[in-house]
Design a protein around this motif. Structure first.
Motif, PDB file in Angstrom:
ATOM      1  N   VAL A 198       0.858  -1.183   0.000  1.00  0.00           N
ATOM      2  CA  VAL A 198       0.000   0.000   0.000  1.00  0.00           C
ATOM      3  C   VAL A 198       0.891   1.228   0.000  1.00  0.00           C
ATOM      4  O   VAL A 198       1.769   1.366   0.860  1.00  0.00           O
ATOM      5  CB  VAL A 198      -0.925   0.028   1.230  1.00  0.00           C
ATOM      6  N   VAL A 199       0.670   2.122  -0.948  1.00  0.00           N
ATOM      7  CA  VAL A 199       1.480   3.335  -1.031  1.00  0.00           C
ATOM      8  C   VAL A 199       0.563   4.542  -1.137  1.00  0.00           C
ATOM      9  O   VAL A 199      -0.448   4.522  -1.861  1.00  0.00           O
ATOM     10  CB  VAL A 199       2.449   3.279  -2.237  1.00  0.00           C
ATOM     11  N   GLY A 200       0.887   5.582  -0.388  1.00  0.00           N
ATOM     12  CA  GLY A 200       0.127   6.820  -0.460  1.00  0.00           C
ATOM     13  C   GLY A 200       0.679   7.726  -1.550  1.00  0.00           C
ATOM     14  O   GLY A 200       1.896   7.849  -1.711  1.00  0.00           O
ATOM     15  N   THR A 201      -0.208   8.373  -2.290  1.00  0.00           N
ATOM     16  CA  THR A 201       0.190   9.255  -3.384  1.00  0.00           C
ATOM     17  C   THR A 201      -0.496  10.607  -3.221  1.00  0.00           C
ATOM     18  O   THR A 201      -1.391  10.777  -2.396  1.00  0.00           O
ATOM     19  CB  THR A 201      -0.189   8.652  -4.754  1.00  0.00           C
ATOM     20  N   SER A 205      -1.329  -4.870  -4.919  1.00  0.00           N
ATOM     21  CA  SER A 205      -0.696  -3.548  -4.815  1.00  0.00           C
ATOM     22  C   SER A 205      -1.775  -2.490  -4.914  1.00  0.00           C
ATOM     23  O   SER A 205      -2.653  -2.563  -5.787  1.00  0.00           O
ATOM     24  CB  SER A 205       0.334  -3.350  -5.923  1.00  0.00           C
ATOM     25  N   LEU A 206      -1.717  -1.507  -4.003  1.00  0.00           N
ATOM     26  CA  LEU A 206      -2.715  -0.445  -3.979  1.00  0.00           C
ATOM     27  C   LEU A 206      -2.035   0.908  -3.883  1.00  0.00           C
ATOM     28  O   LEU A 206      -1.099   1.092  -3.098  1.00  0.00           O
ATOM     29  CB  LEU A 206      -3.652  -0.617  -2.780  1.00  0.00           C
ATOM     30  N   VAL A 218      -5.733   3.659   6.763  1.00  0.00           N
ATOM     31  CA  VAL A 218      -5.448   2.319   6.252  1.00  0.00           C
ATOM     32  C   VAL A 218      -5.541   1.267   7.347  1.00  0.00           C
ATOM     33  O   VAL A 218      -4.988   1.452   8.442  1.00  0.00           O
ATOM     34  CB  VAL A 218      -4.035   2.283   5.606  1.00  0.00           C
ATOM     35  N   GLU A 219      -6.233   0.168   7.056  1.00  0.00           N
ATOM     36  CA  GLU A 219      -6.245  -1.022   7.901  1.00  0.00           C
ATOM     37  C   GLU A 219      -5.840  -2.211   7.041  1.00  0.00           C
ATOM     38  O   GLU A 219      -6.427  -2.452   5.991  1.00  0.00           O
ATOM     39  CB  GLU A 219      -7.638  -1.284   8.485  1.00  0.00           C
ATOM     40  N   VAL A 220      -4.810  -2.938   7.498  1.00  0.00           N
ATOM     41  CA  VAL A 220      -4.318  -4.093   6.745  1.00  0.00           C
ATOM     42  C   VAL A 220      -4.215  -5.284   7.689  1.00  0.00           C
ATOM     43  O   VAL A 220      -3.634  -5.175   8.767  1.00  0.00           O
ATOM     44  CB  VAL A 220      -2.940  -3.810   6.106  1.00  0.00           C
ATOM     45  N   THR A 260       3.270 -10.941   3.563  1.00  0.00           N
ATOM     46  CA  THR A 260       4.114  -9.780   3.824  1.00  0.00           C
ATOM     47  C   THR A 260       3.329  -8.514   3.540  1.00  0.00           C
ATOM     48  O   THR A 260       2.632  -8.426   2.526  1.00  0.00           O
ATOM     49  CB  THR A 260       5.364  -9.827   2.925  1.00  0.00           C
ATOM     50  N   ALA A 261       3.436  -7.529   4.444  1.00  0.00           N
ATOM     51  CA  ALA A 261       2.728  -6.266   4.259  1.00  0.00           C
ATOM     52  C   ALA A 261       3.716  -5.113   4.251  1.00  0.00           C
ATOM     53  O   ALA A 261       4.601  -5.042   5.100  1.00  0.00           O
ATOM     54  CB  ALA A 261       1.703  -6.054   5.375  1.00  0.00           C
ATOM     55  N   VAL A 262       3.556  -4.210   3.289  1.00  0.00           N
ATOM     56  CA  VAL A 262       4.371  -2.997   3.200  1.00  0.00           C
ATOM     57  C   VAL A 262       3.425  -1.821   3.042  1.00  0.00           C
ATOM     58  O   VAL A 262       2.612  -1.780   2.113  1.00  0.00           O
ATOM     59  CB  VAL A 262       5.347  -3.043   2.005  1.00  0.00           C
TER      60      VAL A 262
END
Length: 296
Positions: free
Chosen positions: A32-35, A89-90, A98-100, A106-108
């Motif tokens: 998960v990546v913030g943009t 991928s998000l 964010v909740e994962v 594996t979580a990134v």
């Protein structure tokens, strides 16, 4: 509400605003990546087993298995559930909460400003460049947080908990047998850090000069201290490191039962070059002196 069933590799784009993200997967990887974009994107690059359900409703985007609830997540067990794997991928707006949840995956999570909550069972978790409140809970997976600027809460049973270059106003880390490593960045303000362990080691690297009221103790482990202003008491059994560094604005409290405790000092400037090794003299009776090695 919009809903999709994803049973094969696929890409989806979401034009409607996304303010919350919920991900729950078993095996594989989630990134998960913030943009700085206003829209969100999803890519499922590999999937085995049952399909994922993707829903979007009232600003919340959910990517999950239907039989994997968030409540009681760490106690979830289904023998058939292990016969599944997915790589997700998000890319979401940085302002997304964010909740994962991952089981064996594996979580990134990186670049999120609104905070994050990550739960893992056996997979490792990496948190990079997050602000806002951050919480990570794991059973046996490792958690590494780098450059986290919000309040940080870490919990594990046997997984290692590592904080690198943290500028967090507060850090609370608890483990049973995993190690706890805390490295505070000097660019951050005073930190309230409370670390608790049972049999795992605790290592803390503080900025130099440091600004904290320190109390660290172990019932039967070893201690090491790199600060002259701190006192070490106790020779056999229980040992303590106490004292004040600087103005004592921050607070550091570390407790372990049988694990060791180490207080380390960060150099004033990590940009300073390492001392070059001195050339060695040739032993008597030899013609050639050793060649000095050049730095990389």
């Amino acid at each position: 509400m919009s809903e999709w069933s994803v049973g094969e590799p696929r890409k989806l784009s979401f034009d409607a605003p996304v303010t919350a993200l919920h991900v729950r997967i078993v095996n594989g990887t989630v990134n998960v990546v913030g943009t700085d974009e206003s829209s969100a994107r999803l890519e499922v690059s590999a999937i085995e087993g049952p399909p994922l359900t993707v829903t979007q409703k009232d600003g919340a985007l959910t990517v999950a298995y239907d039989d994997l609830p968030w409540k009681g997540f760490l106690k979830w067990f289904d023998p058939k559930g292990w016969r599944r794997s997915v790589v997700v991928s998000l890319a979401v707006p940085a302002s997304t909460r964010v909740e994962v949840g991952v089981v064996g995956a594996t979580a990134v999570v990186s670049g999120i400003d609104a905070g994050a909550d990550v739960k893992g069972v056996t997979g490792d978790t990496t948190l990079v460049g997050l602000s806002g409140p951050v919480r990570a809970t794991t059973v046996s997976g490792n958690v590494e947080a780098q450059g986290v600027a919000g309040d940080l809460r870490l919990n594990s049973v046997s997984g290692d908990l590592t904080v690198i270059e943290g500028t967090c106003p507060s850090v609370k880390a608890d483990s049973v047998s995993g190690s706890i490593i805390l490295d505070l960045d000097p660019s951050g303000g005073p930190t309230d850090a409370r670390l608790t362990n049972v049999s795992g080691e605790i290592a803390i690297r503080l900025p130099h000069p440091a600004d904290a009221e320190v109390e660290a103790n172990t019932a039967s482990g070893a201690v090491s201290n790199a600060f002259d202003d701190l006192r070490v008491t106790g020779q056999w059994g229980a040992k303590k490191i106490t004292g004040r560094l600087g103005g004592g604005t921050g607070r550091l409290k570390a407790t372990t039962v049988s694990g060791s405790i180490a207080l380390l000092r960060r150099p004033q400037s990590e940009d300073e070059p390492w001392d070059a090794p001195r050339p060695q003299k040739a032993p008597a009776g030899t013609d050639d002196a050793p060649t000095e090695q050049k730095g990389l």
